[in-house]
Design a protein around this motif. Structure first.
Motif, PDB file in Angstrom:
ATOM      1  N   GLY A 171     -20.624  -0.039  -7.332  1.00 28.82           N
ATOM      2  CA  GLY A 171     -20.556  -0.396  -8.752  1.00 28.82           C
ATOM      3  C   GLY A 171     -21.350   0.558  -9.628  1.00 28.82           C
ATOM      4  N   LYS A 172     -22.547   0.949  -9.135  1.00 31.89           N
ATOM      5  CA  LYS A 172     -23.384   1.897  -9.884  1.00 31.89           C
ATOM      6  C   LYS A 172     -22.659   3.235 -10.047  1.00 31.89           C
ATOM      7  N   ASN A 175     -19.963   3.020 -12.640  1.00 35.58           N
ATOM      8  CA  ASN A 175     -20.548   3.034 -13.987  1.00 35.58           C
ATOM      9  C   ASN A 175     -20.993   4.433 -14.392  1.00 35.58           C
ATOM     10  N   LYS A 178     -18.210   6.498 -15.637  1.00 30.82           N
ATOM     11  CA  LYS A 178     -17.742   6.050 -16.957  1.00 30.82           C
ATOM     12  C   LYS A 178     -18.765   6.309 -18.062  1.00 30.82           C
ATOM     13  N   LYS A 180     -21.745   4.863 -18.174  1.00 28.53           N
ATOM     14  CA  LYS A 180     -22.553   3.653 -18.403  1.00 28.53           C
ATOM     15  C   LYS A 180     -23.875   3.777 -17.650  1.00 28.53           C
ATOM     16  N   VAL A 181     -24.693   4.723 -18.079  1.00 27.67           N
ATOM     17  CA  VAL A 181     -25.989   4.985 -17.461  1.00 27.67           C
ATOM     18  C   VAL A 181     -26.871   5.670 -18.497  1.00 27.67           C
TER      19      VAL A 181
END
Length: 196
Positions: A171-172, A175, A178, A180-181
Motif C-alpha cells: 500500500g505504501k 501511494n 501516486k 501520496k507521500v
C-alpha cells in the motif's frame, strides 16, 4: 541544477541500462548536477535511472558515515574519503557473510527495511575521467555500491524483501507512485493525478 528524483513505479527504474562513452553529451555537467541533486535530497548514492536516464552511471558519497560509531576506526577513515563516480560498472565478485542493514532509497521515500547483502565486493568501472578502475570494497561502502549498482540493473531494494514484507509495504509503494507521500526534495511521480 537539481533534478527531480523519479519515484517508485516509474518504468525507467526497471529499464535495462545502456553503457556510455566519453562523448556522452554534457557529461561533466551531468555529474555535477547528480551530486547536487543527491546532496539536496540528503542521499549517499544516486543512480542515473533515478533521474530518468537509463544509462550505466551512479555516484556515491559515503562521507556522512565517517562519524558512525558502529564502524571500526579503519572503516570510518575509509568512508571519510569515499566519494566516487561509477561508469559502466560491473561487480565481478561478491564474497563474505551476508549481513543485514536498514536500507532506504530516494525513489522510495518513507520506506526502510533490513536488506541482506554480502560484505565484500570487487567492482570494475570507469571513473569520471573514463579511466579503468578495479576496487575491492567492504562494509558500508560495499553496501552503498551494491544498492546503487542494483539500480543500473533495474533492481530495487524492495525486490530483496521477503514475500511477507513485500505484502506489508504494498500500500505504501502504491501511494508513493501516486505522489501520496511527504518529501522535502523534488520528485517526479509516475501515477500522480495532474492538477487541472
Amino acid at each position: 541544477m537539481i533534478y527531480p528524483i523519479v519515484a517508485y513505479g516509474d518504468p525507467v527504474l526497471r529499464k535495462e541500462t545502456k553503457e556510455i562513452s566519453e562523448d556522452y553529451p554534457k557529461f561533466p555537467e551531468l555529474i555535477e548536477n547528480m551530486f547536487e541533486t543527491m546532496y539536496a535530497a540528503h542521499g549517499i548514492g544516486l543512480a542515473a535511472p533515478q533521474i530518468g536516464l537509463p544509462i550505466r552511471l551512479f555516484i556515491v558519497d559515503a562521507t556522512p558515515f565517517e562519524d558512525d560509531e558502529d564502524l571500526s576506526e579503519e572503516e570510518q577513515q575509509f568512508v571519510s574519503t569515499f566519494k566516487r563516480v561509477f561508469i559502466n560498472a560491473k561487480i565481478v565478485e561478491e564474497t563474505g557473510d551476508e549481513w543485514a542493514f536498514n536500507e532506504g532509497c530516494l525513489s522510495i521515500p518513507d520506506v526502510r527495511e533490513d536488506v541482506f547483502r554480502q560484505s565484500t565486493i570487487t567492482i570494475e568501472y570507469l571513473d569520471e575521467n573514463f579511466k579503468k578502475q578495479k576496487e575491492t570494497v567492504g562494509g558500508i561502502a560495499a553496501r552503498i555500491i551494491q544498492h546503487e549498482y542494483d539500480h543500473i540493473e533495474g533492481i530495487l531494494f524492495t525486490d530483496k524483501l521477503s514475500p511477507l514484507k513485500k505484502r506489508l509495504i504494498k500500500g505504501k509503494l502504491a501511494n508513493i507512485s501516486k505522489g501520496k507521500v511527504k518529501v522535502d526534495y523534488r520528485m517526479r511521480f509516475p501515477q500522480a493525478k495532474k492538477k487541472r
